[in-house]
Motif scaffolding. Structure first.
Motif, PDB file in Angstrom:
ATOM      1  N   UNK A  48       0.946  -1.171   0.118  1.00  0.00           N
ATOM      2  CA  UNK A  48      -0.070  -0.066   0.075  1.00  0.00           C
ATOM      3  C   UNK A  48       0.810   1.362  -0.044  1.00  0.00           C
ATOM      4  N   UNK A  49       1.884   1.206   0.610  1.00  0.00           N
ATOM      5  CA  UNK A  49       2.692   2.272   0.779  1.00  0.00           C
ATOM      6  C   UNK A  49       3.706   2.484  -0.553  1.00  0.00           C
ATOM      7  N   UNK A  50       3.887   1.416  -1.285  1.00  0.00           N
ATOM      8  CA  UNK A  50       4.440   1.588  -2.587  1.00  0.00           C
ATOM      9  C   UNK A  50       3.578   2.141  -3.635  1.00  0.00           C
ATOM     10  N   UNK A  51       2.104   1.817  -3.428  1.00  0.00           N
ATOM     11  CA  UNK A  51       0.980   2.308  -4.496  1.00  0.00           C
ATOM     12  C   UNK A  51       1.043   3.832  -4.084  1.00  0.00           C
ATOM     13  N   UNK A  52       0.959   4.128  -2.944  1.00  0.00           N
ATOM     14  CA  UNK A  52       1.046   5.599  -2.489  1.00  0.00           C
ATOM     15  C   UNK A  52       2.067   6.454  -3.008  1.00  0.00           C
ATOM     16  N   UNK A  53       3.459   5.909  -2.967  1.00  0.00           N
ATOM     17  CA  UNK A  53       4.579   6.496  -3.687  1.00  0.00           C
ATOM     18  C   UNK A  53       4.453   6.637  -5.106  1.00  0.00           C
ATOM     19  N   UNK A  54       3.715   5.602  -5.878  1.00  0.00           N
ATOM     20  CA  UNK A  54       3.550   5.574  -7.301  1.00  0.00           C
ATOM     21  C   UNK A  54       2.521   6.697  -7.529  1.00  0.00           C
ATOM     22  N   UNK A  55       1.628   6.680  -6.802  1.00  0.00           N
ATOM     23  CA  UNK A  55       0.785   7.874  -7.051  1.00  0.00           C
ATOM     24  C   UNK A  55       1.326   9.279  -7.096  1.00  0.00           C
ATOM     25  N   UNK A  56       2.052   9.309  -5.858  1.00  0.00           N
ATOM     26  CA  UNK A  56       2.761  10.763  -5.771  1.00  0.00           C
ATOM     27  C   UNK A  56       3.752  10.942  -7.159  1.00  0.00           C
ATOM     28  N   UNK A  57       4.581   9.932  -7.500  1.00  0.00           N
ATOM     29  CA  UNK A  57       5.350  10.107  -8.462  1.00  0.00           C
ATOM     30  C   UNK A  57       4.602  10.360  -9.952  1.00  0.00           C
ATOM     31  N   UNK A  58       3.531   9.655 -10.022  1.00  0.00           N
ATOM     32  CA  UNK A  58       2.697   9.934 -11.218  1.00  0.00           C
ATOM     33  C   UNK A  58       1.961  11.345 -11.452  1.00  0.00           C
ATOM     34  N   UNK A  59       1.772  11.769 -10.101  1.00  0.00           N
ATOM     35  CA  UNK A  59       1.243  12.827  -9.979  1.00  0.00           C
ATOM     36  C   UNK A  59       2.365  14.199 -10.284  1.00  0.00           C
ATOM     37  N   UNK A  60       3.541  13.814  -9.916  1.00  0.00           N
ATOM     38  CA  UNK A  60       4.536  14.786 -10.433  1.00  0.00           C
ATOM     39  C   UNK A  60       4.928  14.875 -11.813  1.00  0.00           C
ATOM     40  N   UNK A  61       4.522  13.693 -12.631  1.00  0.00           N
ATOM     41  CA  UNK A  61       4.630  13.749 -13.952  1.00  0.00           C
ATOM     42  C   UNK A  61       3.559  14.405 -14.572  1.00  0.00           C
ATOM     43  N   UNK A  62       2.309  14.450 -14.159  1.00  0.00           N
ATOM     44  CA  UNK A  62       1.377  15.108 -14.517  1.00  0.00           C
ATOM     45  C   UNK A  62       1.541  16.716 -14.359  1.00  0.00           C
ATOM     46  N   UNK A  63       2.085  17.054 -13.067  1.00  0.00           N
ATOM     47  CA  UNK A  63       2.238  18.421 -12.941  1.00  0.00           C
ATOM     48  C   UNK A  63       3.483  19.026 -13.831  1.00  0.00           C
ATOM     49  N   UNK A  64       4.533  18.137 -13.966  1.00  0.00           N
ATOM     50  CA  UNK A  64       5.473  18.538 -15.046  1.00  0.00           C
ATOM     51  C   UNK A  64       5.169  18.923 -16.217  1.00  0.00           C
ATOM     52  N   UNK A  65       4.250  18.015 -16.855  1.00  0.00           N
ATOM     53  CA  UNK A  65       3.876  18.071 -18.197  1.00  0.00           C
ATOM     54  C   UNK A  65       3.000  19.430 -18.515  1.00  0.00           C
ATOM     55  N   UNK A  66       2.128  19.688 -17.500  1.00  0.00           N
ATOM     56  CA  UNK A  66       1.513  20.968 -17.516  1.00  0.00           C
ATOM     57  C   UNK A  66       2.104  22.354 -17.199  1.00  0.00           C
ATOM     58  N   UNK A  67       3.355  22.137 -16.535  1.00  0.00           N
ATOM     59  CA  UNK A  67       4.220  23.208 -16.136  1.00  0.00           C
ATOM     60  C   UNK A  67       5.105  23.591 -17.337  1.00  0.00           C
TER      61      UNK A  67
END
Length: 253
Positions: free
Chosen positions: A105-124
């Motif tokens: 579950x912690x791994x999935x949380x980390x993956x979610x945070x990293x994917x959000x970072x990718x999405x934020x980077x794309x629209x930045x």
């Protein structure tokens, strides 16, 4: 100072400081039990949802029109679906080991945070393009846009930091991820200052792509994980509070 260098430095400062301050704010939140964790995940989902629906979608529609914006929203969502599908992950339901389940579950949380970072980077990137173009073509407009983007980046930094914190990532690494997600704004500002006027259709499509990616992550990762941590009204209260917080910030700027 060289205008292109100036625009690049402003883009870097706006992105890194806004997202970094949002991430640092999360460091001071104390997590005790699943209920608080679920509220925080709901808060993260609400923040991202409000940023996409109240800011990115209207901006992309205004710049590129409804049909073009919706197409690129769908493309962005599908792109992150593919990224998520091929990222290594494990099914928690296949294990009976409670310690292993907690780790997964912690791994999935980390993956979610990293994917959000990718999405934020794309629209930045397109936001940086608009900032760089504004700074070299109209100084007062560019300064106002820089302030708006700075405030806009604060809730995004909070949104990506929450799942990383819940996943047990060290504060220094969370801050590093937040800053790295913001760096494309500096690259976009450099290109925007170099080229000058950027087509509104290109900017609108780019913003829509990032918005679609973040919307997909909100519904496929953040909301299911929040509900999985605690099935009760506090989770949805966190979602509502996050949406209200993000909406108020968007309205203010």
């Amino acid at each position: 100072m060289n205008p292109i260098l100036y625009a690049t430095l402003v883009g870097a400062a706006v992105g890194a400081l806004g997202t970094g301050i949002g991430a640092i704010a999360v460091f001071f939140i104390k997590i005790k039990g699943k209920r608080i964790s679920a509220v925080l995940m709901g808060l993260s989902a609400g923040i991202m949802l409000s940023v996409v629906l109240f800011d990115m979608l209207p901006e992309s529609v205004e710049s590129a029109g409804w049909p073009f914006a919706l197409v690129w929203f769908a493309v962005g969502a599908f792109a992150l679906f593919l990224v998520n599908k091929f990222m290594p992950h494990h099914d928690v339901s296949t294990s009976e080991d409670s310690e292993l389940i907690r780790n997964l579950k912690q791994d999935r949380l980390v993956r979610s945070g990293l994917l959000l970072a990718v999405g934020i980077a794309v629209h930045n990137l397109p936001e940086g393009l608009a900032l760089g173009s504004g700074l070299v073509s109209a100084g007062s407009f560019g300064f106002g846009l820089a302030v708006l983007l700075f405030v806009h980046n604060v809730p995004e930094g909070m949104g990506l930091a929450i799942p990383l914190k819940l996943g047990g990532v060290k504060y220094s690494r969370i801050l590093l991820v937040a800053v790295l997600a913001a760096l494309p704004m500096a690259g976009g500002a450099f290109l925007g200052a170099l080229v000058g006027n950027i087509s509104p259709t290109v900017l609108g499509g780019s913003v829509a792509f990032g918005g679609g990616a973040m919307l997909y992550l909100t519904f496929s990762e953040l909301l299911p994980q929040a509900a999985g941590l605690y099935k009760g009204w506090p989770t949805w209260a966190g979602l509502a509070a996050g949406a209200a917080f993000g909406g108020i910030l968007v309205a203010l700027v």
